[in-house]
Design an enzyme around this catalytic site. Structure first.
Site, short mmCIF file in Angstrom:
data_model
loop_
_atom_site.label_atom_id
_atom_site.label_comp_id
_atom_site.label_asym_id
_atom_site.label_seq_id
_atom_site.Cartn_x
_atom_site.Cartn_y
_atom_site.Cartn_z
CG ASP A 210 -1.90 1.07 1.28
OD1 ASP A 210 -2.77 1.07 0.40
OD2 ASP A 210 -1.83 1.95 2.17
CD GLU A 271 -2.07 2.27 -3.69
OE1 GLU A 271 -3.13 2.86 -3.91
OE2 GLU A 271 -1.47 2.38 -2.60
C1 GLC Z 1 -4.12 3.09 -0.68
C2 GLC Z 1 -5.35 2.24 -0.61
C3 GLC Z 1 -6.49 3.08 -0.17
C4 GLC Z 1 -6.19 3.66 1.19
C5 GLC Z 1 -4.86 4.40 1.20
C6 GLC Z 1 -4.37 4.67 2.59
O1 GLC Z 1 -4.19 4.06 -1.67
O2 GLC Z 1 -5.58 1.61 -1.83
O3 GLC Z 1 -7.71 2.37 -0.14
O4 GLC Z 1 -7.20 4.54 1.57
O5 GLC Z 1 -3.85 3.66 0.57
O6 GLC Z 1 -3.92 3.50 3.21
#
Ligand code: GLC
Length: 546
Positions: A210, A271
């Protein structure tokens, strides 16, 4: 062990399970591990290779579980470690790999370490695991700088010290309940290596990381030039103080050593909302992460020119570091593709800021989403499918305000509805309580007509989105995965046409009028009917045997 076995992920299709909304096994209105276990045969039959499960850790769920209170356990509402182990064994028995979601940038304010930090006070080792600073101004009542939270509002929150006086401020890129860790802290670094091993030892095959471009921060950086109109915009500046800083790569080199100490090695997927593709490629160097979501592709408009540019960039740039391209159209943070492609503006913005407005033609969006599925699944590399994408679920745009749970709603001063519309629990059955999601209702209300898009309804309909995905995922296995993409240039500029090897081609018509197909032996699969003259209608894709 063969190389193919070790490198299973290079062309894998990974299905995203948003656990809270996938299937409810215990009847409390929220999805859980038991629900996933019951539906594993569905996932095997769909034809995917692996699941990625969104955070299932103990959490107050202020940000859907991305606010983790304990990284080594499972929230009782989702299950327990014994059930998780059973899920892993059952999935592996069906030939499916399982990835979890790790959230290293921040914890929940319910995390034991954050409670200790509040209790221990300024200057303590407990506070040093997070980012605490004194405020500005004579009485420290101004935040340390002007940085803003991605969800809206300031990125700083003032605490009350144990003696009741107004105290220091802590930094949170996201919700106020998600304090950021200080990744210069040795204990933080060591603990995450241990967390990785904890889940790998249980049998987990890898992690989606994440906010993989967070963590390393320059807290002495200057105030940022925010655009007044875009509360959720991330300023796009070089040398950003908290996104995509070079120091993050050192962290991943350490993580990679942990992954490679297993046989077969474990997998990491980033991500990382970074641009351009060259920046993303840096995360995928040999000794760092394996793969990353291709958000450039996700954000692209439904036009031949933009998609072709994105495809070419991704393939070329990622190949320069030996990484496969990946393709993604949806996830739990962005608008569902049937809805987005049914708008006049089909491009999306980044992450949480990705919403566009305007009228939606769901029928048009569905036709395009069908073509987009065949395009994505014919491209070289890996692909991601977000739960419900295979059913063609639209974004639920009219959730009642009182049901909205995304922190974006409140933090934007109720101007942005946030991401709940793509998180509505799945319909499994045509009728019944919560359309087969579970016996106890559904935590977000499902819209009328949801049963017509259920797994049950679509399984019985050969022309459904589900049938298309099942066919495509089965046939995809015969596309020669080693063959690169070669564009067929004889087609018009509104078309995307490419070969994978000598025997296979994918052709998509993004123009307004029917187009003639290149010479072929057979149409293997089509996203919609060809016209009476065998031409490819607008917003339609085919797979051809040449
Ligand atoms: C990422 C996740 C999202 C979350 C954020 C904070 O972007 O995909 O859903 O709100 O991180 O952890």
């Amino acid at each position: 062990m063969t190389q193919a076995y070790r490198d299973w992920w290079r062309d894998a299709v990974i299905y995203q399970v948003y656990i809270r909304s996938f299937a409810d096994g215990n009847g409390d209105g929220e999805g859980d591990v038991a629900g996933i276990r019951e539906r594993l045969p569905y996932l095997r039959d769909l034809g995917i290779d692996a699941l990625w499960i969104n955070p299932w850790y103990p959490s107050p769920l202020n940000d859907g579980g991305y606010d983790v209170a304990d990284f080594r356990d499972i929230d009782p509402r989702f299950g327990d470690l014994a059930q998780a182990k059973a899920l892993l064994d059952e999935a592996h028995g069906l030939g499916l790999k399982v990835l979890l979601d790790i959230v290293p940038n921040h914890s929940s304010w319910d995390h034991q370490w954050f409670k200790e930090a509040l209790a221990a006070g300024p200057g303590s080792p407990e506070r040093a695991r997070y980012i605490f600073r004194d405020g500005r101004g004579p009485d420290g009542s101004e935040p340390p700088n002007n940085w803003r939270s991605v969800f809206g509002g300031p990125a700083w929150e003032r605490v009350t010290e144990a003696d009741g006086t107004p105290g220091q401020w802590y930094f949170h890129i996201f919700d106020v309940s998600q304090p950021d860790f200080d990744w210069n802290n040795a204990e933080v670094r060591a603990d995450f290596l241990d967390i990785l091993r904890f889940w790998f030892d249980l049998g987990v095959d890898g992690f989606r990381i994440d906010v993989a471009h967070g963590m390393d921060k320059n807290m002495d950086g200057p105030d940022l030039p925010y655009d007044k109109s875009g509360l959720l915009d991330r300023p796009s500046i070089a040398d950003h103080p908290f996104f995509d800083r070079d120091g993050v790569h050192d962290i991943y080199r350490g993580w990679r050593e942990v992954a490679d100490s297993y046989d077969p090695p474990k997998l990491y997927v980033a991500e990382a909302w970074v641009e351009p593709a060259e920046r993303l490629a840096r995360y995928l160097r040999d000794d760092e992460l394996h793969s990353a979501f291709n958000f450039d592709y996700l954000k692209s408009a439904w036009t031949a020119a933009e998609l072709r540019r994105s495809i070419d960039d991704s393939v070329t740039v990622l190949a320069s570091v030996g990484a496969p391209a990946t393709w993604v159209l949806e996830n739990h943070d962005v608008e569902r593709v049937v809805t987005r492609y049914g708008r006049e503006v089909t491009a999306a913005g980044a992450g949480h800021a990705g919403r566009v407005s305007g009228a939606v033609d769901v029928e048009l969006g569905t036709r395009r989403a069908r073509a987009a599925a065949l395009l994505m699944l014919a491209l070289p590399g890996g692909a991601y499918v977000y739960q419900g994408q295979e059913l063609g679920l639209p974004e639920v745009l009219d959730l009642p305000e009182e049901s909205l749970q995304d922190p974006v709603w409140e933090r934007s001063g109720r101007t942005e509805r946030g991401r709940d519309g793509c998180r509505v629990p799945l319909p499994w059955a045509v009728a019944g309580t919560s359309y087969g999601f579970g016996s106890g209702g559904s935590w977000l209300p499902q819209p009328a007509g949801w049963g017509a898009r259920s797994v049950e309804a679509e399984s019985a309909d050969p022309s459904s989105m589900l049938s298309l995905y099942r066919d495509a995922l089965r046939l995809r296995r015969s596309i020669p995965s080693v063959e690169p993409l070669a564009w067929i240039d004889e087609t018009t500029e509104d078309m995307l046409a490419f070969q994978r090897g000598r025997g296979f081609a994918c052709v998509v018509n993004l123009g307004a009028t029917p187009a003639t197909l290149p010479a072929h032996r057979e149409v293997i699969l089509a996203s919609g009917p060809l016209d009476a003259d065998g031409r490819l209608p607008s917003d339609t894709a085919v797979w051809l045997a040449l």
